[in-house]
Design an enzyme around this catalytic site. Sequence first.
Site, short mmCIF file in Angstrom:
data_model
loop_
_atom_site.label_atom_id
_atom_site.label_comp_id
_atom_site.label_asym_id
_atom_site.label_seq_id
_atom_site.Cartn_x
_atom_site.Cartn_y
_atom_site.Cartn_z
N PHE A 78 -19.57 -18.92 -16.47
CA PHE A 78 -20.13 -17.57 -16.69
C PHE A 78 -20.69 -17.52 -18.09
O PHE A 78 -19.97 -17.68 -19.08
CB PHE A 78 -19.08 -16.46 -16.52
CG PHE A 78 -19.72 -15.11 -16.69
CD1 PHE A 78 -20.36 -14.50 -15.63
CD2 PHE A 78 -19.76 -14.47 -17.93
CE1 PHE A 78 -21.01 -13.27 -15.77
CE2 PHE A 78 -20.41 -13.25 -18.09
CZ PHE A 78 -21.03 -12.66 -17.01
N ASP A 132 -19.69 -22.14 -25.46
CA ASP A 132 -19.77 -20.68 -25.30
C ASP A 132 -18.38 -20.12 -25.57
O ASP A 132 -17.48 -20.19 -24.73
CB ASP A 132 -20.24 -20.32 -23.89
CG ASP A 132 -20.36 -18.80 -23.70
OD1 ASP A 132 -19.83 -18.05 -24.54
OD2 ASP A 132 -20.98 -18.39 -22.70
N LYS A 149 -18.70 -10.66 -28.19
CA LYS A 149 -17.55 -9.81 -27.88
C LYS A 149 -16.74 -9.35 -29.11
O LYS A 149 -17.13 -8.40 -29.75
CB LYS A 149 -16.68 -10.48 -26.82
CG LYS A 149 -17.44 -10.59 -25.49
CD LYS A 149 -16.56 -10.77 -24.27
CE LYS A 149 -17.37 -10.54 -23.00
NZ LYS A 149 -17.64 -11.71 -22.21
#
Length: 401
Positions: free
Chosen positions: A141, A226, A255
Amino acid sequence: MITTKKCIELEDRYGARNYKPLDVVLTRGSGIWVEDVEGKKYMDFLAAYSAVNQGHCHPRLVKTVQEQAARLTLTSRAFRNDQLPLLAKELCELTGYEMMLPMNSGAEAVETAIKAARKWGYSVKGVARDRAEIIACEGNFHGRTVTIVSFSTEEQYKEGYGPLTHGFRIIPYGDAAALKAAINKNTVGFLVEPIQGESGVVVPREGFLREAADVCRQNNVLLIADEIQSGLGRTGTLFAYEHENVKPDIVVIGKALSGGMYPVSAVVSSREVLGVFKPGDHGSTYGGNPLACAVAREALKIILEENLVERSAELGKYLISRLRQIDSPYVDFYRGKGLWIGIVLKPEAGGARKFCEALQEEGILAKETHENVIRIAPPLIISKAEIDQALVIIKKVLTQI
Ligand SMILES: *Cc1c(COP(=O)(O)O)cnc(C)c1O
Protein backbone atom coordinates in the site's frame (compact mmCIF):
# COMPACT_ATOMS: atom_id res chain seq x y z
CA MET A 1 -25.96 19.99 19.46
CA ILE A 2 -25.78 17.74 16.42
CA THR A 3 -26.39 14.04 17.02
CA THR A 4 -24.54 10.98 15.75
CA LYS A 5 -27.59 9.99 13.72
CA LYS A 6 -27.86 13.41 12.04
CA CYS A 7 -24.12 13.51 11.19
CA ILE A 8 -24.26 10.06 9.61
CA GLU A 9 -27.37 11.00 7.64
CA LEU A 10 -25.77 14.17 6.26
CA GLU A 11 -22.44 12.55 5.47
CA ASP A 12 -24.07 9.62 3.68
CA ARG A 13 -26.36 11.94 1.72
CA TYR A 14 -23.86 14.56 0.61
CA GLY A 15 -20.53 12.77 0.90
CA ALA A 16 -19.19 10.34 -1.69
CA ARG A 17 -19.24 6.83 -0.24
CA ASN A 18 -15.59 5.96 -0.74
CA TYR A 19 -15.24 4.92 2.94
CA LYS A 20 -17.18 2.71 5.32
CA PRO A 21 -16.29 4.21 8.71
CA LEU A 22 -17.39 2.89 12.08
CA ASP A 23 -20.55 4.74 13.07
CA VAL A 24 -18.90 6.94 15.66
CA VAL A 25 -18.90 10.72 15.19
CA LEU A 26 -15.97 12.32 16.98
CA THR A 27 -15.87 15.92 18.06
CA ARG A 28 -12.81 16.30 20.30
CA GLY A 29 -9.62 14.55 21.25
CA SER A 30 -6.80 14.75 23.76
CA GLY A 31 -3.85 12.35 24.02
CA ILE A 32 -5.07 8.83 23.32
CA TRP A 33 -8.68 9.82 24.06
CA VAL A 34 -11.40 10.93 21.65
CA GLU A 35 -14.99 11.90 22.42
CA ASP A 36 -18.11 11.52 20.28
CA VAL A 37 -20.91 14.07 19.87
CA GLU A 38 -22.94 12.41 22.64
CA GLY A 39 -20.04 12.74 25.06
CA LYS A 40 -18.92 9.08 25.08
CA LYS A 41 -15.15 8.68 25.42
CA TYR A 42 -13.01 6.17 23.57
CA MET A 43 -9.38 5.13 23.47
CA ASP A 44 -8.10 5.67 19.95
CA PHE A 45 -6.28 2.47 18.97
CA LEU A 46 -5.88 3.44 15.32
CA ALA A 47 -4.26 6.86 15.80
CA ALA A 48 -5.35 7.91 12.31
CA TYR A 49 -3.22 5.17 10.73
CA SER A 50 -0.27 6.29 12.89
CA ALA A 51 -0.52 9.98 11.96
CA VAL A 52 -1.22 10.91 15.59
CA ASN A 53 1.70 9.09 17.20
CA GLN A 54 2.12 12.23 19.36
CA GLY A 55 -1.51 11.98 20.58
CA HIS A 56 -4.54 14.08 19.70
CA CYS A 57 -4.21 17.85 19.93
CA HIS A 58 -0.77 17.73 21.50
CA PRO A 59 -0.51 21.07 23.38
CA ARG A 60 2.88 21.89 21.84
CA LEU A 61 1.51 21.30 18.34
CA VAL A 62 -1.65 23.30 19.03
CA LYS A 63 0.54 26.17 20.20
CA THR A 64 2.78 25.90 17.14
CA VAL A 65 -0.20 25.90 14.78
CA GLN A 66 -1.76 28.89 16.52
CA GLU A 67 1.44 30.92 16.52
CA GLN A 68 2.51 30.07 12.98
CA ALA A 69 -1.06 30.46 11.62
CA ALA A 70 -1.15 33.96 13.01
CA ARG A 71 2.26 34.75 11.53
CA LEU A 72 2.58 33.26 8.03
CA THR A 73 1.00 30.18 6.45
CA LEU A 74 1.68 30.04 2.74
CA THR A 75 4.15 31.72 0.44
CA SER A 76 4.29 29.09 -2.32
CA ARG A 77 7.76 28.06 -3.42
CA ALA A 78 7.88 31.09 -5.73
CA PHE A 79 9.26 32.82 -2.63
CA ARG A 80 11.27 31.44 0.26
CA ASN A 81 10.09 31.19 3.87
CA ASP A 82 11.99 30.98 7.14
CA GLN A 83 10.65 27.56 8.27
CA LEU A 84 11.46 25.29 5.30
CA PRO A 85 15.26 25.65 5.59
CA LEU A 86 15.11 24.76 9.29
CA LEU A 87 12.90 21.70 8.71
CA ALA A 88 15.17 20.61 5.84
CA LYS A 89 18.25 20.82 8.06
CA GLU A 90 16.62 19.19 11.07
CA LEU A 91 15.07 16.33 9.08
CA CYS A 92 18.34 15.62 7.24
CA GLU A 93 20.34 15.67 10.47
CA LEU A 94 17.82 13.41 12.19
CA THR A 95 17.70 10.86 9.36
CA GLY A 96 21.30 11.08 8.18
CA TYR A 97 20.43 12.00 4.59
CA GLU A 98 21.77 14.88 2.50
CA MET A 99 18.61 16.39 1.02
CA MET A 100 14.85 16.50 1.48
CA LEU A 101 11.89 17.41 -0.69
CA PRO A 102 8.65 18.47 1.04
CA MET A 103 5.15 17.53 -0.12
CA ASN A 104 1.75 17.25 1.58
CA SER A 105 0.12 13.82 1.43
CA GLY A 106 1.89 10.51 1.64
CA ALA A 107 0.86 9.58 -1.88
CA GLU A 108 2.47 12.76 -3.22
CA ALA A 109 5.72 11.87 -1.48
CA VAL A 110 5.60 8.35 -2.98
CA GLU A 111 4.99 9.90 -6.41
CA THR A 112 8.00 12.13 -5.75
CA ALA A 113 10.15 9.10 -4.92
CA ILE A 114 8.99 7.37 -8.11
CA LYS A 115 9.81 10.45 -10.19
CA ALA A 116 13.22 10.79 -8.52
CA ALA A 117 14.05 7.11 -9.07
CA ARG A 118 13.04 7.23 -12.73
CA LYS A 119 14.93 10.46 -13.41
CA TRP A 120 17.96 9.05 -11.59
CA GLY A 121 17.66 5.96 -13.77
CA TYR A 122 17.81 8.00 -16.96
CA SER A 123 20.33 10.63 -15.95
CA VAL A 124 22.69 8.64 -13.67
CA LYS A 125 22.25 4.91 -14.32
CA GLY A 126 21.83 5.34 -18.08
CA VAL A 127 18.52 3.53 -18.62
CA ALA A 128 17.07 4.01 -22.12
CA ARG A 129 14.33 6.63 -22.38
CA ASP A 130 10.91 5.57 -20.98
CA ARG A 131 12.16 2.08 -20.10
CA ALA A 132 12.63 2.50 -16.33
CA GLU A 133 11.11 -0.19 -14.12
CA ILE A 134 10.34 -0.15 -10.42
CA ILE A 135 9.74 -3.32 -8.42
CA ALA A 136 7.09 -3.39 -5.69
CA CYS A 137 5.63 -6.10 -3.46
CA GLU A 138 2.46 -8.13 -3.31
CA GLY A 139 0.12 -6.66 -0.71
CA ASN A 140 1.72 -3.22 -0.98
CA PHE A 141 0.00 0.00 0.00
CA HIS A 142 1.61 3.24 -1.14
CA GLY A 143 -1.38 5.53 -1.68
CA ARG A 144 -4.22 6.19 -4.08
CA THR A 145 -3.02 8.12 -7.14
CA VAL A 146 -3.53 6.50 -10.53
CA THR A 147 0.19 5.69 -10.85
CA ILE A 148 0.40 4.21 -7.36
CA VAL A 149 -2.73 2.05 -7.68
CA SER A 150 -1.36 0.86 -11.02
CA PHE A 151 0.97 -1.45 -9.08
CA SER A 152 -1.40 -2.30 -6.25
CA THR A 153 -2.26 -6.00 -6.01
CA GLU A 154 -5.64 -5.12 -4.51
CA GLU A 155 -8.02 -5.37 -7.50
CA GLN A 156 -10.58 -2.96 -6.01
CA TYR A 157 -7.97 -0.19 -5.75
CA LYS A 158 -7.51 -0.07 -9.54
CA GLU A 159 -10.83 -1.36 -10.87
CA GLY A 160 -12.33 1.22 -13.23
CA TYR A 161 -9.34 3.60 -13.14
CA GLY A 162 -7.54 2.54 -16.31
CA PRO A 163 -5.56 3.23 -18.38
CA LEU A 164 -2.99 2.49 -15.70
CA THR A 165 0.68 3.50 -15.50
CA HIS A 166 3.29 1.05 -16.84
CA GLY A 167 6.76 0.31 -15.56
CA PHE A 168 6.14 -1.69 -12.40
CA ARG A 169 6.83 -5.31 -11.50
CA ILE A 170 5.52 -7.24 -8.52
CA ILE A 171 7.37 -9.78 -6.38
CA PRO A 172 6.14 -11.72 -3.33
CA TYR A 173 6.68 -9.71 -0.12
CA GLY A 174 9.67 -11.01 1.79
CA ASP A 175 11.31 -12.84 -1.15
CA ALA A 176 14.80 -11.47 -1.86
CA ALA A 177 15.51 -14.18 -4.46
CA ALA A 178 12.43 -13.07 -6.41
CA LEU A 179 13.71 -9.49 -6.20
CA LYS A 180 17.05 -10.55 -7.65
CA ALA A 181 15.29 -12.48 -10.44
CA ALA A 182 13.01 -9.53 -11.30
CA ILE A 183 15.86 -7.06 -11.76
CA ASN A 184 17.03 -6.26 -15.28
CA LYS A 185 19.08 -3.48 -16.86
CA ASN A 186 16.08 -1.12 -16.73
CA THR A 187 15.36 -1.56 -13.03
CA VAL A 188 15.79 1.73 -11.18
CA GLY A 189 14.20 1.08 -7.80
CA PHE A 190 12.70 -1.36 -5.32
CA LEU A 191 9.83 0.27 -3.43
CA VAL A 192 8.99 -1.48 -0.17
CA GLU A 193 7.30 -1.05 3.20
CA PRO A 194 9.68 -2.50 5.83
CA ILE A 195 6.50 -3.72 7.56
CA GLN A 196 3.27 -3.71 5.54
CA GLY A 197 0.65 -1.65 7.36
CA GLU A 198 -2.52 -1.76 5.32
CA SER A 199 -1.91 -5.41 4.51
CA GLY A 200 -2.40 -6.11 8.21
CA VAL A 201 0.88 -5.31 10.01
CA VAL A 202 2.73 -7.95 8.02
CA VAL A 203 6.29 -8.39 9.31
CA PRO A 204 8.52 -10.00 6.67
CA ARG A 205 10.93 -12.82 7.41
CA GLU A 206 13.94 -11.63 9.40
CA GLY A 207 16.82 -10.78 7.05
CA PHE A 208 14.62 -9.92 4.08
CA LEU A 209 15.28 -6.18 4.04
CA ARG A 210 19.00 -6.75 4.66
CA GLU A 211 19.17 -9.16 1.69
CA ALA A 212 17.04 -6.86 -0.46
CA ALA A 213 19.41 -3.99 0.31
CA ASP A 214 22.39 -6.14 -0.76
CA VAL A 215 20.65 -7.17 -3.99
CA CYS A 216 19.83 -3.52 -4.72
CA ARG A 217 23.39 -2.38 -4.09
CA GLN A 218 24.91 -5.15 -6.23
CA ASN A 219 22.61 -4.23 -9.13
CA ASN A 220 22.72 -0.42 -8.86
CA VAL A 221 19.02 -0.29 -7.96
CA LEU A 222 17.66 2.27 -5.49
CA LEU A 223 16.16 0.86 -2.29
CA ILE A 224 13.11 3.03 -1.59
CA ALA A 225 11.61 2.57 1.89
CA ASP A 226 8.03 3.74 2.34
CA GLU A 227 8.08 4.63 6.05
CA ILE A 228 4.92 6.71 5.94
CA GLN A 229 3.15 4.46 8.43
CA SER A 230 6.03 2.43 9.89
CA GLY A 231 8.31 5.39 10.54
CA LEU A 232 8.69 7.95 13.32
CA GLY A 233 8.64 5.53 16.22
CA ARG A 234 5.72 3.25 15.44
CA THR A 235 7.78 0.03 15.40
CA GLY A 236 10.04 0.86 18.34
CA THR A 237 12.83 2.36 16.24
CA LEU A 238 12.73 5.78 14.59
CA PHE A 239 12.42 4.00 11.23
CA ALA A 240 11.47 0.37 10.72
CA TYR A 241 14.47 -0.23 8.41
CA GLU A 242 16.73 0.16 11.46
CA HIS A 243 15.59 -3.27 12.69
CA GLU A 244 17.68 -4.72 9.84
CA ASN A 245 20.55 -2.23 9.96
CA VAL A 246 20.09 -1.06 6.39
CA LYS A 247 20.27 2.42 4.94
CA PRO A 248 17.76 2.82 2.10
CA ASP A 249 18.67 5.14 -0.77
CA ILE A 250 15.34 6.97 -0.50
CA VAL A 251 13.03 7.23 2.52
CA VAL A 252 9.42 8.39 2.22
CA ILE A 253 7.94 10.00 5.35
CA GLY A 254 4.45 11.30 6.10
CA LYS A 255 1.60 10.79 8.56
CA ALA A 256 3.16 11.41 12.02
CA LEU A 257 5.52 13.98 10.50
CA SER A 258 2.83 16.49 11.48
CA GLY A 259 1.32 14.67 14.47
CA GLY A 260 -2.12 14.80 12.89
CA MET A 261 -2.23 18.58 12.58
CA TYR A 262 -1.85 19.10 8.90
CA PRO A 263 -0.82 17.07 5.84
CA VAL A 264 2.98 17.10 5.66
CA SER A 265 5.17 14.56 3.87
CA ALA A 266 8.75 14.44 2.69
CA VAL A 267 11.27 12.45 0.74
CA VAL A 268 14.84 12.25 2.04
CA SER A 269 17.76 10.95 0.03
CA SER A 270 21.26 11.66 -1.23
CA ARG A 271 22.41 14.58 -3.33
CA GLU A 272 22.96 12.10 -6.18
CA VAL A 273 19.25 11.18 -6.18
CA LEU A 274 17.34 14.32 -5.16
CA GLY A 275 19.87 16.39 -7.11
CA VAL A 276 18.23 15.12 -10.32
CA PHE A 277 15.43 17.68 -9.89
CA LYS A 278 16.10 21.00 -11.58
CA PRO A 279 13.90 24.10 -11.06
CA GLY A 280 10.52 23.43 -12.65
CA ASP A 281 10.83 19.63 -12.75
CA HIS A 282 8.44 19.00 -9.87
CA GLY A 283 6.47 21.00 -7.34
CA SER A 284 3.48 21.62 -5.10
CA THR A 285 1.72 24.86 -4.13
CA TYR A 286 1.44 23.87 -0.46
CA GLY A 287 4.58 21.69 -0.29
CA GLY A 288 7.10 23.20 2.12
CA ASN A 289 4.76 25.94 3.35
CA PRO A 290 5.78 27.62 6.61
CA LEU A 291 2.81 26.33 8.62
CA ALA A 292 3.53 22.74 7.56
CA CYS A 293 7.24 23.12 8.25
CA ALA A 294 6.75 24.71 11.68
CA VAL A 295 4.35 21.90 12.64
CA ALA A 296 6.68 19.18 11.34
CA ARG A 297 9.66 20.64 13.22
CA GLU A 298 7.69 20.59 16.47
CA ALA A 299 6.21 17.13 15.76
CA LEU A 300 9.74 15.71 15.35
CA LYS A 301 10.96 17.43 18.52
CA ILE A 302 8.08 15.90 20.48
CA ILE A 303 8.95 12.39 19.26
CA LEU A 304 12.54 12.87 20.45
CA GLU A 305 11.97 14.83 23.67
CA GLU A 306 9.13 12.62 24.91
CA ASN A 307 11.12 9.46 24.07
CA LEU A 308 8.27 8.11 21.98
CA VAL A 309 10.53 5.69 20.12
CA GLU A 310 11.71 4.02 23.34
CA ARG A 311 8.16 4.03 24.73
CA SER A 312 6.91 2.29 21.61
CA ALA A 313 9.58 -0.41 21.93
CA GLU A 314 8.99 -1.05 25.64
CA LEU A 315 5.23 -0.76 25.77
CA GLY A 316 4.86 -2.67 22.50
CA LYS A 317 6.75 -5.63 23.99
CA TYR A 318 4.58 -5.47 27.07
CA LEU A 319 1.33 -5.20 25.12
CA ILE A 320 2.00 -8.09 22.74
CA SER A 321 3.16 -10.36 25.56
CA ARG A 322 0.00 -9.60 27.55
CA LEU A 323 -2.16 -10.13 24.44
CA ARG A 324 -0.55 -13.54 23.90
CA GLN A 325 -1.70 -14.56 27.37
CA ILE A 326 -5.35 -14.10 26.35
CA ASP A 327 -6.88 -17.47 25.64
CA SER A 328 -9.25 -16.66 22.78
CA PRO A 329 -11.01 -19.19 20.57
CA TYR A 330 -10.98 -16.64 17.73
CA VAL A 331 -7.35 -15.54 17.53
CA ASP A 332 -4.96 -17.35 15.22
CA PHE A 333 -1.83 -15.37 16.18
CA TYR A 334 -0.41 -11.93 16.96
CA ARG A 335 2.30 -10.17 14.95
CA GLY A 336 3.95 -6.78 14.97
CA LYS A 337 6.78 -4.60 16.25
CA GLY A 338 6.62 -1.80 18.79
CA LEU A 339 3.14 -0.43 19.39
CA TRP A 340 1.97 -1.83 16.07
CA ILE A 341 0.20 -5.13 16.42
CA GLY A 342 -1.99 -7.18 14.12
CA ILE A 343 -4.43 -9.54 15.81
CA VAL A 344 -4.92 -12.20 13.14
CA LEU A 345 -8.25 -13.97 13.55
CA LYS A 346 -9.08 -17.54 12.58
CA PRO A 347 -11.32 -17.97 9.52
CA GLU A 348 -14.16 -19.25 11.74
CA ALA A 349 -14.10 -15.99 13.76
CA GLY A 350 -16.26 -14.47 11.04
CA GLY A 351 -14.21 -11.37 10.21
CA ALA A 352 -12.64 -8.56 12.22
CA ARG A 353 -15.37 -5.98 11.66
CA LYS A 354 -17.69 -7.31 14.35
CA PHE A 355 -14.82 -7.39 16.85
CA CYS A 356 -14.06 -3.75 16.04
CA GLU A 357 -17.73 -2.90 16.58
CA ALA A 358 -17.67 -4.73 19.91
CA LEU A 359 -14.49 -2.87 20.90
CA GLN A 360 -16.21 0.40 19.98
CA GLU A 361 -19.15 -0.52 22.22
CA GLU A 362 -16.67 -1.07 25.06
CA GLY A 363 -14.78 2.17 24.42
CA ILE A 364 -11.87 1.30 22.13
CA LEU A 365 -11.67 2.42 18.51
CA ALA A 366 -9.73 0.08 16.24
CA LYS A 367 -10.08 -0.73 12.57
CA GLU A 368 -10.03 -4.02 10.77
CA THR A 369 -7.63 -4.48 7.87
CA HIS A 370 -8.11 -7.16 5.26
CA GLU A 371 -11.23 -8.70 6.78
CA ASN A 372 -9.50 -10.84 9.39
CA VAL A 373 -6.93 -8.60 11.10
CA ILE A 374 -7.57 -6.16 13.95
CA ARG A 375 -4.89 -3.50 13.89
CA ILE A 376 -3.72 -2.16 17.25
CA ALA A 377 -1.84 1.14 16.94
CA PRO A 378 -2.48 3.59 19.78
CA PRO A 379 -0.72 6.96 19.99
CA LEU A 380 2.82 6.37 21.27
CA ILE A 381 2.23 8.63 24.28
CA ILE A 382 -0.04 5.94 25.78
CA SER A 383 0.74 5.04 29.42
CA LYS A 384 1.15 1.55 30.85
CA ALA A 385 -1.95 2.13 32.97
CA GLU A 386 -3.97 2.96 29.87
CA ILE A 387 -2.66 -0.18 28.16
CA ASP A 388 -3.77 -2.23 31.17
CA GLN A 389 -7.18 -0.58 30.99
CA ALA A 390 -7.42 -1.45 27.28
CA LEU A 391 -6.28 -5.04 27.87
CA VAL A 392 -9.29 -5.68 30.12
CA ILE A 393 -11.60 -4.62 27.28
CA ILE A 394 -9.69 -6.43 24.53
CA LYS A 395 -9.70 -9.63 26.60
CA LYS A 396 -13.44 -9.33 27.16
CA VAL A 397 -14.12 -8.84 23.44
CA LEU A 398 -11.76 -11.61 22.31
CA THR A 399 -13.20 -14.15 24.72
CA GLN A 400 -16.86 -13.28 25.22
CA ILE A 401 -18.20 -11.98 21.91
C1 LIG B 1 -0.98 6.03 4.41
C2 LIG B 1 0.11 5.51 3.55
C3 LIG B 1 0.39 6.10 2.30
C4 LIG B 1 -0.43 7.21 1.70
O1 LIG B 1 -0.47 8.35 2.49
P1 LIG B 1 -1.63 9.44 2.22
O2 LIG B 1 -1.27 10.56 3.12
O3 LIG B 1 -2.92 8.77 2.61
O4 LIG B 1 -1.59 9.78 0.78
C5 LIG B 1 1.48 5.61 1.59
N1 LIG B 1 2.22 4.58 2.06
C6 LIG B 1 1.96 3.98 3.25
C7 LIG B 1 2.82 2.87 3.71
C8 LIG B 1 0.87 4.41 4.01
O5 LIG B 1 0.59 3.77 5.15
